[in-house]
Design a protein around this motif. Structure first.
Motif, PDB file in Angstrom:
ATOM      1  N   ASP A  53      24.491 -19.175 -19.341  1.00  0.00           N
ATOM      2  CA  ASP A  53      26.212 -18.252 -19.543  1.00  0.00           C
ATOM      3  C   ASP A  53      25.094 -17.184 -21.013  1.00  0.00           C
ATOM      4  N   VAL A  54      25.364 -15.941 -20.463  1.00  0.00           N
ATOM      5  CA  VAL A  54      24.123 -14.861 -21.595  1.00  0.00           C
ATOM      6  C   VAL A  54      25.664 -13.928 -21.450  1.00  0.00           C
ATOM      7  N   ASP A  55      24.936 -13.681 -22.973  1.00  0.00           N
ATOM      8  CA  ASP A  55      26.148 -12.462 -23.472  1.00  0.00           C
ATOM      9  C   ASP A  55      24.442 -11.436 -24.183  1.00  0.00           C
ATOM     10  N   TYR A  56      24.606 -10.325 -23.472  1.00  0.00           N
ATOM     11  CA  TYR A  56      23.799  -9.449 -24.180  1.00  0.00           C
ATOM     12  C   TYR A  56      24.638  -8.173 -24.115  1.00  0.00           C
ATOM     13  N   TYR A  57      23.863  -7.801 -25.738  1.00  0.00           N
ATOM     14  CA  TYR A  57      25.583  -7.081 -26.285  1.00  0.00           C
ATOM     15  C   TYR A  57      24.940  -6.164 -28.087  1.00  0.00           C
ATOM     16  N   THR A  58      25.128  -4.755 -27.724  1.00  0.00           N
ATOM     17  CA  THR A  58      24.780  -4.120 -28.810  1.00  0.00           C
ATOM     18  C   THR A  58      25.720  -4.275 -29.594  1.00  0.00           C
ATOM     19  N   VAL A  59      25.078  -4.108 -31.267  1.00  0.00           N
ATOM     20  CA  VAL A  59      25.115  -4.404 -32.503  1.00  0.00           C
ATOM     21  C   VAL A  59      26.276  -3.463 -33.404  1.00  0.00           C
ATOM     22  N   SER A  60      25.161  -2.398 -33.252  1.00  0.00           N
ATOM     23  CA  SER A  60      25.314  -0.642 -33.662  1.00  0.00           C
ATOM     24  C   SER A  60      26.419  -0.289 -32.224  1.00  0.00           C
ATOM     25  N   ALA A  61      27.636   0.771 -32.899  1.00  0.00           N
ATOM     26  CA  ALA A  61      28.026   1.385 -32.409  1.00  0.00           C
ATOM     27  C   ALA A  61      27.212   2.786 -31.444  1.00  0.00           C
ATOM     28  N   VAL A  62      27.399   3.109 -30.650  1.00  0.00           N
ATOM     29  CA  VAL A  62      26.792   4.529 -29.397  1.00  0.00           C
ATOM     30  C   VAL A  62      27.818   5.452 -28.936  1.00  0.00           C
ATOM     31  N   GLU A  63      27.684   6.652 -29.439  1.00  0.00           N
ATOM     32  CA  GLU A  63      27.812   7.835 -28.398  1.00  0.00           C
ATOM     33  C   GLU A  63      27.878   7.113 -26.278  1.00  0.00           C
ATOM     34  N   PRO A  64      28.986   7.118 -26.014  1.00  0.00           N
ATOM     35  CA  PRO A  64      29.316   7.973 -24.472  1.00  0.00           C
ATOM     36  C   PRO A  64      28.386   8.681 -23.545  1.00  0.00           C
ATOM     37  N   GLY A  65      28.330   9.849 -24.764  1.00  0.00           N
ATOM     38  CA  GLY A  65      27.051  10.039 -24.469  1.00  0.00           C
ATOM     39  C   GLY A  65      25.644   9.825 -24.691  1.00  0.00           C
ATOM     40  N   GLN A  66      25.706   8.541 -25.397  1.00  0.00           N
ATOM     41  CA  GLN A  66      23.557   8.352 -25.550  1.00  0.00           C
ATOM     42  C   GLN A  66      23.462   6.904 -24.259  1.00  0.00           C
ATOM     43  N   ILE A  67      24.482   6.879 -23.877  1.00  0.00           N
ATOM     44  CA  ILE A  67      24.041   5.569 -22.642  1.00  0.00           C
ATOM     45  C   ILE A  67      24.048   5.730 -21.376  1.00  0.00           C
ATOM     46  N   ASP A  68      23.661   5.330 -20.245  1.00  0.00           N
ATOM     47  CA  ASP A  68      23.849   5.512 -19.338  1.00  0.00           C
ATOM     48  C   ASP A  68      24.059   4.048 -18.957  1.00  0.00           C
ATOM     49  N   MET A  69      25.211   3.777 -18.156  1.00  0.00           N
ATOM     50  CA  MET A  69      26.195   2.588 -18.223  1.00  0.00           C
ATOM     51  C   MET A  69      24.402   2.138 -16.954  1.00  0.00           C
ATOM     52  N   SER A  70      24.329   2.232 -15.648  1.00  0.00           N
ATOM     53  CA  SER A  70      23.849   1.700 -15.092  1.00  0.00           C
ATOM     54  C   SER A  70      22.282   1.537 -15.142  1.00  0.00           C
ATOM     55  N   GLN A  71      21.393   2.039 -16.586  1.00  0.00           N
ATOM     56  CA  GLN A  71      20.254   2.160 -16.754  1.00  0.00           C
ATOM     57  C   GLN A  71      20.680   0.822 -18.275  1.00  0.00           C
ATOM     58  N   TRP A  72      21.425   0.747 -18.425  1.00  0.00           N
ATOM     59  CA  TRP A  72      21.588  -0.035 -19.649  1.00  0.00           C
ATOM     60  C   TRP A  72      21.433  -1.263 -18.222  1.00  0.00           C
ATOM     61  N   VAL A  73      22.490  -1.769 -18.073  1.00  0.00           N
ATOM     62  CA  VAL A  73      22.667  -2.686 -16.988  1.00  0.00           C
ATOM     63  C   VAL A  73      21.427  -3.442 -16.758  1.00  0.00           C
ATOM     64  N   LYS A  74      20.436  -2.163 -15.784  1.00  0.00           N
ATOM     65  CA  LYS A  74      19.075  -2.532 -15.183  1.00  0.00           C
ATOM     66  C   LYS A  74      18.462  -3.419 -16.125  1.00  0.00           C
ATOM     67  N   HIS A  75      18.751  -2.903 -17.638  1.00  0.00           N
ATOM     68  CA  HIS A  75      17.006  -2.841 -18.881  1.00  0.00           C
ATOM     69  C   HIS A  75      18.088  -4.880 -19.172  1.00  0.00           C
ATOM     70  N   ALA A  76      19.284  -4.773 -19.336  1.00  0.00           N
ATOM     71  CA  ALA A  76      20.114  -6.364 -20.100  1.00  0.00           C
ATOM     72  C   ALA A  76      19.785  -6.858 -18.884  1.00  0.00           C
ATOM     73  N   LEU A  77      19.543  -6.720 -17.720  1.00  0.00           N
ATOM     74  CA  LEU A  77      19.424  -7.568 -16.407  1.00  0.00           C
ATOM     75  C   LEU A  77      17.863  -7.784 -16.670  1.00  0.00           C
ATOM     76  N   HIS A  78      16.722  -7.028 -16.795  1.00  0.00           N
ATOM     77  CA  HIS A  78      15.402  -7.082 -16.816  1.00  0.00           C
ATOM     78  C   HIS A  78      15.418  -8.541 -18.208  1.00  0.00           C
ATOM     79  N   VAL A  79      16.279  -7.821 -19.567  1.00  0.00           N
ATOM     80  CA  VAL A  79      15.387  -8.990 -20.979  1.00  0.00           C
ATOM     81  C   VAL A  79      16.356 -10.232 -20.756  1.00  0.00           C
TER      82      VAL A  79
END
Length: 250
Positions: A213-239
């Motif tokens: 069971d793994v929970d990968y998350y951001t610690v610092s706040a981000v603006e919605p325009g700064q993050i592409d959700m599908s790319q972020w999921v792809k990156h998290a899966l890779h890590v």
């Protein structure tokens, strides 16, 4: 007098080598957290109408002034006053679909709730690998050498520990991860009502295995325009896939 050491649990032949690819991905959860969204009370209906136009099979499962949830296929979409999430069951064969759905759903949520900040974005994945019984699952867990197994009798008990688990959290100033690895036994008990006994069979099952069971998350706040959700999921899966080798070995 020195106590005799406990015998190491016998490792089943099926676990001489295993990694994350031998586990089944049971659940995926992508969640965003944001400051108090007071627009929820005014815009909830418009938000869900927009979601329904995208996924026409939408079914209401929970309605509350502070929380609303709908189901579409194997995915649950939820919006609350301070968070929104998408939860998918057995998403392994459709992770791209899961990512695309999350991107669209959170874009709508951001628009209708007028969100200007994400306090946290987190992807939680729950994997499961079944073994013959609890004994084999525990032996496989200890074979990973994540914890030091004490020798000899402890607390006047000779037997090995049961339901072992391993939990660690890492955090930087930008990202964090909570990793849990544990042995789990699941029981299913079902007896059909007397008038349906001829149509339905009773179910009494027990399944033991290891949960990753793994929970990968951001610690610092981000603006919605700064993050592409599908790319972020792809990156998290890779890590997660890459660094799970720390748990299961190279």
């Amino acid at each position: 007098k020195e106590q005799p050491a406990n015998k190491s649990p016998e490792v089943p032949s099926s676990v001489t080598s295993f990694d994350l690819s031998s586990f089944q991905l049971e659940q995926g959860v992508l969640e965003i957290r944001y400051p108090l969204a007071l627009d929820l009370w005014d815009k909830s209906g418009a938000l869900w109408k927009s979601v329904q136009r995208k996924w026409t099979d939408l079914k209401l499962t929970l309605a509350d002034p502070m929380k609303t949830q709908f189901q579409t296929g194997k995915s649950a979409l939820k919006v609350e006053i301070e968070l929104a999430s998408i939860t998918s069951i057995n998403p392994e064969r459709s992770l791209e679909e899961f990512s695309a759905m999350a991107k669209d759903f959170f874009a709508m949520t951001t628009q209708y709730l007028q969100l200007s900040l994400f306090k946290r974005v987190g992807l939680r994945l729950v994997y499961f690998k079944e073994f013959k019984d609890k004994k084999d699952a525990s032996a496989a867990f200890f074979a990973l050498r994540l914890v030091n197994l004490p020798d000899g009798k402890k607390f006047e008990i000779d037997d090995q520990p049961i339901d072992p688990q391993y939990i660690l959290r890492w955090e930087s100033d930008k990202k964090g991860v909570l990793v849990q690895c544990r042995v789990e036994t699941r029981k299913t008990e079902f007896d059909p009502p007397p008038n349906l006994e001829s149509l339905m069979k009773p179910i009494h099952q027990e399944k033991s295995g290891i949960v990753f069971d793994v929970d990968y998350y951001t610690v610092s706040a981000v603006e919605p325009g700064q993050i592409d959700m599908s790319q972020w999921v792809k990156h998290a899966l890779h890590v997660i896939s890459r660094d799970s080798r720390y748990i299961f070995g190279d």
